[in-house]
Design a protein around this motif. Structure first.
Motif, PDB file in Angstrom:
ATOM      1  N   VAL A  54       0.864  -1.176   0.000  1.00 20.62           N
ATOM      2  CA  VAL A  54       0.000   0.000   0.000  1.00 20.62           C
ATOM      3  C   VAL A  54       0.904   1.231   0.000  1.00 20.62           C
ATOM      4  O   VAL A  54       1.907   1.269   0.699  1.00 20.62           O
ATOM      5  CB  VAL A  54      -0.971  -0.008   1.209  1.00 20.62           C
ATOM      6  CG1 VAL A  54      -0.256  -0.166   2.537  1.00 20.62           C
ATOM      7  CG2 VAL A  54      -1.816   1.246   1.227  1.00 20.62           C
ATOM      8  N   THR A  55       0.550   2.182  -0.849  1.00 20.44           N
ATOM      9  CA  THR A  55       1.328   3.418  -0.931  1.00 20.44           C
ATOM     10  C   THR A  55       0.451   4.567  -0.450  1.00 20.44           C
ATOM     11  O   THR A  55      -0.673   4.732  -0.943  1.00 20.44           O
ATOM     12  CB  THR A  55       1.771   3.684  -2.388  1.00 20.44           C
ATOM     13  OG1 THR A  55       2.547   2.568  -2.802  1.00 20.44           O
ATOM     14  CG2 THR A  55       2.594   4.951  -2.507  1.00 20.44           C
ATOM     15  N   VAL A  56       0.949   5.325   0.512  1.00 18.37           N
ATOM     16  CA  VAL A  56       0.118   6.397   1.078  1.00 18.37           C
ATOM     17  C   VAL A  56       0.884   7.718   1.069  1.00 18.37           C
ATOM     18  O   VAL A  56       2.095   7.738   1.208  1.00 18.37           O
ATOM     19  CB  VAL A  56      -0.290   6.079   2.542  1.00 18.37           C
ATOM     20  CG1 VAL A  56      -1.101   4.813   2.607  1.00 18.37           C
ATOM     21  CG2 VAL A  56       0.920   5.982   3.450  1.00 18.37           C
ATOM     22  N   PRO A  57       0.141   8.826   0.895  1.00 23.68           N
ATOM     23  CA  PRO A  57       0.781  10.121   1.095  1.00 23.68           C
ATOM     24  C   PRO A  57       0.920  10.357   2.600  1.00 23.68           C
ATOM     25  O   PRO A  57       0.002  10.036   3.349  1.00 23.68           O
ATOM     26  CB  PRO A  57      -0.207  11.113   0.470  1.00 23.68           C
ATOM     27  CG  PRO A  57      -1.505  10.410   0.396  1.00 23.68           C
ATOM     28  CD  PRO A  57      -1.274   8.939   0.516  1.00 23.68           C
ATOM     29  N   THR A  58       2.031  10.850   3.039  1.00 22.71           N
ATOM     30  CA  THR A  58       2.214  11.005   4.487  1.00 22.71           C
ATOM     31  C   THR A  58       2.187  12.460   4.932  1.00 22.71           C
ATOM     32  O   THR A  58       2.140  12.749   6.113  1.00 22.71           O
ATOM     33  CB  THR A  58       3.544  10.391   4.948  1.00 22.71           C
ATOM     34  OG1 THR A  58       4.570  10.993   4.185  1.00 22.71           O
ATOM     35  CG2 THR A  58       3.544   8.903   4.776  1.00 22.71           C
ATOM     36  N   GLY A  59       2.215  13.408   3.949  1.00 21.50           N
ATOM     37  CA  GLY A  59       2.159  14.818   4.346  1.00 21.50           C
ATOM     38  C   GLY A  59       0.729  15.299   4.359  1.00 21.50           C
ATOM     39  O   GLY A  59      -0.212  14.508   4.371  1.00 21.50           O
TER      40      GLY A  59
END
Ligand code: PLP
Length: 659
Positions: A54-59
């Motif tokens: 899973v790839t998530v934006p963290t900002g």
């Protein structure tokens, strides 16, 4: 073809059937086969190790800051170390935050580009996922955008009042409202909550008028209009003249007159409609907005204050990744949805001189679907492979069995159809003989095995054929294995059973290896409906799924994706399978993750008490039976003790299969 004899496989399949000629297999081929890049929305893909990641934006914001990937296998290991067994629901908090940001920022962008003169404020319909961890995260992530909550009941109103602050997003009260509901919502206005009553039926108005007079609070009113526009998709009954909620034009006119009479027309500020969930076609969305705008302008012209247009839900999720107007997809992107809605409102209103309203939408499914994944392990396999090499038929065997055996000798591309018809005929005759007691079990078993040799032989020649003759479309599907998964369709995927919803389902690992078998998935409820046999493959829908050979003793995990909307609370206790374990995970910018919440699923004692048993009383009843058995010398005291301890341990145990 039906009723194939099944061979329960206790060992790895000796000779797996290739889906395509064996070749070097890459994770890219797996990604293509399972369509993960189409339905994964950039959140899900397969990494170089062959694991789903899973790839998530963290900002901040949807594209904000860094994007980091974490393998689901790592998360499964993390769950195991914390004692959370399969099946488990994995919630990814980052994806809730990302979807809230995406929705708000897409509307913001479209408004800016088109020159819209008011703002967007979304509300999340609590009914779509009422779980505390989800609402907490939505309230937190939505704070920045003034994202509010929609309530359809008193219980949901209590949640909204507890999780929002007065200056935060709006609270939209839909559904039937009694005096208690109305009193509470009116009192919340004193604190500064922006809490709207949406009138769904004419009967609500007198109760609101009376409560408002009694409490001395002027209500914030909205009205739900019954639009004539009808939509495609599963939920098309929520739209059109026969939709169950909303006021007709005659009732709206009466409402306006009544409010005018009570000097409350300035309280009528919001127009609401809801065409149904998962609207697949953008044309229907445009049609609904246009018709709603006509009502909005008319109410403004009648002297109502107005100022808010609430589009309801309906924003779809592309479950099958096809980007079409199929029931499991949508033929528009989020940006297109926002642009089309804004453009339509501007076109309808600008020519009348009515100011642009604050826009509210009640997107539930699109907000939460991505954030939950159901994870489960495979327990066992039934295969429909023939046993051994071509069977030898004794001279004295029944003539029909010998005839069937002869069919096996003549299979070719040219004779495939004839061989298949003959095999079906002889098998039926032999089964009839068995039913009438005219042949033995061993003869039937031999015949069933010959039959499997024939159909697999036919399949092998067809795979080499340039053109598959008519009538063989479902042959491959009917030979698919059954993989038994440690989950309950009824508890965790109720829409699969109730409305044939298709969710993306794929193995979580082993994607560097070619999936050489086909299977359907059965759950452990022992109900014939407890199965999944609709899957996404290579951009289409299939009745079976490519899977890897099951290896006894080695875990094989599957994920059902996009299950964050509606599934958790609609599920039931079929066979007394309870809630699964749940883990909420937050992924950090450095790729590390934390288990923000861990919740154990229901124990057997929990589910028994839901159906009004008293677990302690059950134990007491068994204790008495065991005591009698000791007295009658059927069991020893030690055996009595062991039995009661097993019973107590079961009461504390998980309702699913435990390793
Ligand atoms: C009034 C109302 N608003 C919003 C929704 C949520 O719809 P969706 O999940 O399609 O966004 C529903 C559910 O059908 C609804 O009944």
């Amino acid at each position: 073809m039906t009723n194939l004899p099944a061979n329960r496989m206790q060992k790895p399949a000796a000779k797996p059937r290739p889906i395509a000629p064996p070749a070097e297999w890459t994770v890219a081929e797996s990604a293509e086969l399972y369509g993960i890049r189409s339905w994964g929305a950039g959140y899900f893909d397969i990494n170089q190790n062959g694991d789903v990641a899973v790839t998530v934006p963290t900002g901040n914001g949807p594209a904000g800051g860094q994007r980091v990937s974490v393998s689901l296998m790592e998360l499964i290991r993390g769950m195991k170390h914390r004692g959370l067994q399969m099946p488990a629901l994995l919630r990814l908090d980052n994806l809730l935050e990302a979807q809230i940001a995406l929705l708000n920022e897409s509307f913001g962008r479209a408004m800016k580009t088109l020159g819209y003169q008011a703002r967007y404020h979304g509300v999340f319909p609590i009914k779509v996922n009422q779980q505390c961890a989800v609402i907490e995260e939505i309230a937190r992530a939505g704070g920045r955008y003034g994202h509010g909550l929609e309530c359809g009941s008193k219980a949901e109103l209590l949640i909204a009042l507890a999780y929002l602050q007065p200056g935060d997003g709006h609270i939209i009260c839909n559904g039937y409202k009694d005096e208690e509901f109305i009193d509470l919502a009116l009192q919340s206005l004193r604190l500064g909550f922006k809490c709207f009553f949406v009138l769904e039926t004419p009967t609500e108005l007198p109760i609101i008028l009376e409560a408002s007079r009694r409490l001395g609070v002027r209500p914030m009113l909205g009205v739900r209009v019954k639009l004539a526009a009808e939509v495609e998709g599963h939920w098309n009954e929520s739209s059109g003249d026969r939709s169950i909620f909303g006021l007709t034009t005659a009732q709206i006119v009466e409402l306006v007159d009544a409010l005018r009479e009570h000097q409350l027309l300035d309280c009528l500020q919001l127009l609401h409609y809801h065409l149904g969930s998962q609207i697949p076609n953008i044309r229907d969305i445009r049609g609904g907005v246009l018709e709603a705008c006509r009502y909005y302008v008319s109410l403004r012209q009648e002297g109502a204050a107005m100022g808010y247009l609430d589009l309801g839900g309906g924003l779809g999720v592309d479950y099958d990744g096809s980007q079409t107007n199929s029931n499991h997809s949508k033929n528009y992107s989020l940006d297109e949805y926002c642009t089309d809605v804004i453009e339509t409102i501007m076109t309808a209103l600008d020519r009348t001189g009515v100011e642009h309203p604050v826009l509210i939408s009640e997107s539930g499914r699109a907000t939460v679907a991505y954030s939950s994944i159901l994870l489960f392990n495979i327990l066992d396999v039934t295969s429909y492979e023939p046993q051994g090499s071509a069977p030898v038929v004794p001279e004295d065997e029944h003539e029909l069995v010998r005839n069937l055996r002869e069919v096996l000798e003549g299979i070719s591309i040219k004779t495939a159809k004839e061989c298949y018809n003959d095999a079906m005929f002889y098998r039926q005759e032999i089964r009839d003989l068995f039913r009438r007691g005219q042949i033995r079990l061993r003869s039937l078993s031999l015949a069933e095995n010959i039959f499997l040799h024939i159909v697999w032989g036919i399949l092998a020649v067809l795979q080499k054929a340039k053109r598959v003759p008519a009538g063989f479309d479902d042959l491959e599907e009917s030979l698919a294995d059954i993989y038994y998964g440690n989950f309950s369709v009824f508890q965790s995927l109720p829409d699969v059973w109730a409305i044939e919803q298709v969710f993306p389902i794929i193995p979580v690992h082993r994607h560097a290896e070619q999936p050489t078998r086909r299977a359907i998935l059965a759950d452990i409820t022992c109900d014939s409906d407890g199965k999944v046999d609709r899957f996404i493959e290579s951009g289409g829908l299939r009745r079976s799924l490519p899977v890897h050979p099951f290896v006894e003793g080695e875990p094989y995990y599957f994920g059902v994706f996009l299950v964050g909307a509606y599934q958790e609370t609609l599920g039931d206790l079929h066979n007394l399978m309870g809630d699964t374990n749940v883990a909420s995970v937050r992924i950090h910018a450095d790729g590390g993750f934390e288990f923000a919440r861990e919740m154990s699923g229901d124990s057997i004692a929990d589910v028994l008490s839901y159906v009004e048993y008293q677990p302690q009383r059950l134990l007491e009843q068994l204790r008495r039976t065991a005591e009698l058995a000791v007295r009658n010398e059927r069991i020893t005291l030690a055996q009595r003790q062991a039995l009661l301890e097993s019973f107590s341990a079961s009461l504390r145990g998980y309702t699913y299969y435990e390793d």
